[in-house]
Motif scaffolding. Structure first.
Motif, PDB file in Angstrom:
ATOM      1  N   LYS A   5      23.588 -31.882 -47.203  1.00 22.63           N
ATOM      2  CA  LYS A   5      22.585 -31.490 -46.147  1.00 22.63           C
ATOM      3  C   LYS A   5      21.369 -31.676 -46.924  1.00 22.63           C
ATOM      4  O   LYS A   5      20.862 -31.769 -48.264  1.00 22.63           O
ATOM      5  N   GLU A   7      18.122 -30.261 -47.314  1.00 21.12           N
ATOM      6  CA  GLU A   7      17.595 -29.429 -48.177  1.00 21.12           C
ATOM      7  C   GLU A   7      18.111 -29.321 -49.542  1.00 21.12           C
ATOM      8  O   GLU A   7      17.495 -28.767 -50.493  1.00 21.12           O
ATOM      9  N   ASN A   8      19.484 -29.779 -49.687  1.00 20.78           N
ATOM     10  CA  ASN A   8      19.953 -29.784 -51.025  1.00 20.78           C
ATOM     11  C   ASN A   8      19.667 -30.885 -51.847  1.00 20.78           C
ATOM     12  O   ASN A   8      20.305 -30.999 -53.073  1.00 20.78           O
ATOM     13  N   THR A  11      12.922 -32.753 -51.467  1.00 21.92           N
ATOM     14  CA  THR A  11      11.874 -31.954 -51.414  1.00 21.92           C
ATOM     15  C   THR A  11      10.889 -32.657 -50.549  1.00 21.92           C
ATOM     16  O   THR A  11      10.203 -33.637 -50.817  1.00 21.92           O
TER      17      THR A  11
END
Length: 222
Positions: A5, A7-8, A11
């Motif tokens: 994903k 978000e993992n 940034t």
């Protein structure tokens, strides 16, 4: 698959292209959208900071672009980036703030987050490189399988069908790739991980890891 994903891996505050990731789960989903996104974003950039050069090419006035560089649009070269001698930007490329695109490096359908470095003889195609990711001299992303079938993002906990014929690599923030390495189609490398020089990488490498060889991935001592 949580490890894949957005978000993992990234940034999003460290790219001018943050909006392209809205509404998608996995970063490779943005690859078919890069061209149209650049045109839309480019036409909204402030003229006091960016100069339009040619068709759909926007270059920040603070960027350094060597005279021998070839840039085909759509493309955005963001503030304080450096594009060096004989770089070949084939289109659909976003080069982030303070990023370095080096001698004879070739880009095609990519997003380079801020401070990315691809400084020496690199090929980066159909890929997303996170904040401060670095590819050593001669390292490349291979973006098409030899049998021309669709790329699958693979990991030990499961696979994800991407539906893409062209998919290079997704490098998370702060990833280091050693010289003369090949990232095979569908490679995903988690944040803060490193790849030994001359490696042939396939599949998923967890964050905070060191890839030494096939089957030999160790957790970094933090």
């Amino acid at each position: 698959m949580e490890q894949f994903k957005i978000e993992n891996l990234y940034t999003l505050s460290e790219t001018i292209a943050a909006d392209i990731f809205e509404g998608v789960t996995y970063p490779w989903e943005v690859l078919p959208k890069i061209k149209d996104f650049i045109v839309k974003l480019g036409n909204s950039l402030p003229e006091d900071k960016y100069e339009k050069r040619g068709e759909n090419v926007w270059i920040a006035k603070s960027a350094t672009v060597f005279p021998s560089v070839y840039i085909d649009g759509p493309a955005i070269i963001d503030e304080d980036a450096e594009v060096r001698h004989c770089a070949f930007i084939r289109g659909n490329a976003i080069v982030g703030k303070g990023a370095v695109v080096g001698n004879s490096t070739e880009l095609k359908n990519v997003i380079l987050f801020n401070k990315v470095q691809v400084p020496h003889y690199n090929y980066v195609g159909d890929s997303v490189l996170g904040f401060k990711a670095h590819m050593g001299a001669g390292s490349i992303t291979s973006n098409v399988k030899s049998d021309k079938t669709l790329v699958v993002a693979k990991s030990e906990t499961g696979d994800v069908e991407t539906g893409l014929k062209k998919f290079g690599a997704m490098l998370g923030d702060m990833v280091e790739v050693g010289c003369n390495s090949v990232l095979n189609p569908g490679t995903v490398i988690g944040k803060n991980s490193s790849v030994y020089p001359t490696s042939s990488v396939r599949g998923y490498i967890p964050p905070d890891s060191i890839y030494k060889d096939k089957g030999e991935v160790v957790i970094r001592n933090i």
